[in-house]
Enzyme design. Structure first.
Site, PDB file in Angstrom:
ATOM      1  N   GLU A  50      -7.774  -0.405  -0.210  1.00  0.00           N
ATOM      2  CA  GLU A  50      -6.440  -0.039  -0.711  1.00  0.00           C
ATOM      3  C   GLU A  50      -6.506   0.550  -2.116  1.00  0.00           C
ATOM      4  OE1 GLU A  50      -3.598   0.293   0.667  1.00  0.00           O
ATOM      5  OE2 GLU A  50      -4.172  -0.501   2.603  1.00  0.00           O
ATOM      6  N   TYR A 133       3.123  -2.670  -3.705  1.00  0.00           N
ATOM      7  CA  TYR A 133       2.600  -2.042  -2.492  1.00  0.00           C
ATOM      8  C   TYR A 133       1.263  -2.687  -2.093  1.00  0.00           C
ATOM      9  CZ  TYR A 133      -0.201   0.797   0.464  1.00  0.00           C
ATOM     10  OH  TYR A 133      -1.035   1.166   1.486  1.00  0.00           O
ATOM     11  N   ASP A 151       4.532   2.922   0.528  1.00  0.00           N
ATOM     12  CA  ASP A 151       3.859   3.950  -0.275  1.00  0.00           C
ATOM     13  C   ASP A 151       4.498   5.309   0.024  1.00  0.00           C
ATOM     14  OD1 ASP A 151       2.945   4.642   2.213  1.00  0.00           O
ATOM     15  OD2 ASP A 151       0.812   4.578   1.716  1.00  0.00           O
TER      16      ASP A 151
END
Ligand code: SF4
Length: 287
Positions: A50, A133, A151
């Site tokens: 991520e 997020y 996102d």
């Protein structure tokens, strides 16, 4: 009284999220890309993916992620690595604050949690470099929790499906989009299909749809699993969403660089430490 710029039929409690969920999950099961970080539920591996994927495309990240996981396979190995080594593994991805924060977070996890990645959303969110997020992505993908992950891709998908015409940068609209994302991921828990992975797959289905089908330009609406529920498509207004307003005019900036050279033609340079918190960490600088 409907809020300006928001589809008046839109209500995060209405049945639309419920109807979207099975379509998204079915589509994801057939179309998800086989990515190495999707073959694991190790929160560390997912966290690394991520952070690398922020501002960076999947095809660029793939070799970096593979090498990183080979060389630093655990939180402890990241915590103990020298800043120069992690900088070398990151070289080329840019935005080096990301990797410095990752190491700070790894050290916090080792010192305060014995090296075990936290599972509670608030504890994940408290780690250096982890925003809403990223915390939502880790908690949903690694631990199957009903945490939203909003996102840019997901914003585009949701504004189009639900006809959210105000700018997602506005506070109220942004809050609404988080509510929609939360409603979808919570509804996924009602499905009997893959209860162990429902939240993980639902969030990833939105990300994947935004990456592969609901692209910024010329989305492939004809092969979209949710087109019949998509307000933008039904009203032939896809290009209008998301409403990002006008881009700010670029500012010109001037930089000066110099090399110190002695009479014999030798230049003087040294390595600025990678741990430097300044933007030129690990750059060559003159003495
Ligand atoms: Fe995006 Fe088109 Fe699907 Fe709507 S129908 S979500 S605009 S790809």
């Amino acid at each position: 009284m409907p809020r300006a710029g928001i589809n008046p039929k839109l209500d995060t409690r209405n049945s639309k999220p419920k109807r979207l969920v099975p379509l998204l999950l079915a589509w994801f099961s057939q179309n998800a890309r086989d990515l190495p970080w999707r073959r694991t539920r190790d929160p560390y591996a997912i966290w690394v993916s991520e952070i690398m994927l922020q501002q960076t495309q999947v095809k660029t990240v793939l070799p970096y992620w593979n090498r990183w996981m080979r060389e630093l396979p655990t939180i402890r190995s990241l915590a103990n690595a020298s800043p120069e080594r992690i900088h070398k593994l990151w070289e080329g991805l840019g935005y080096y604050t990301r990797v410095r924060n990752m190491q700070r977070a790894a050290r916090v996890i080792v010192e305060k949690r014995g090296g075990r990645f936290p599972e509670k959303f608030d504890d994940v969110l408290a780690l250096p470099g982890v925003g809403r997020y990223t915390a939502g992505a880790i908690c949903s993908i690694a631990f199957n929790q009903p945490a939203a992950a909003l996102d840019g891709n997901v914003i585009r998908v949701l504004t189009r499906i639900f006809g959210v015409s105000n700018s997602p940068r506005e506070k109220q609209t942004n809050a609404l989009l988080w509510q929609l994302a939360e409603s979808l991921v919570s509804n996924s828990q009602l499905t009997t299909r893959n209860p162990k992975y429902c939240c993980s797959y639902l969030n990833q289905s939105l990300m994947e749809l935004g990456a592969l089908v609901c692209t910024p330009r010329r989305p492939d609406c004809r092969s979209c699993p949710v087109s019949r529920f998509c307000l933008a498509f039904r009203q032939d207004r896809v290009e209008e969403f998301p409403n990002l307003g006008k881009r700010a005019a670029p500012t010109s900036r001037r930089f000066a660089a110099f090399i110190v050279e002695n009479k014999a033609g030798c230049s003087f340079a040294n390595d600025r430490p990678a741990s430097s918190t300044r933007i030129f960490g690990n750059f060559l600088t003159s003495n």
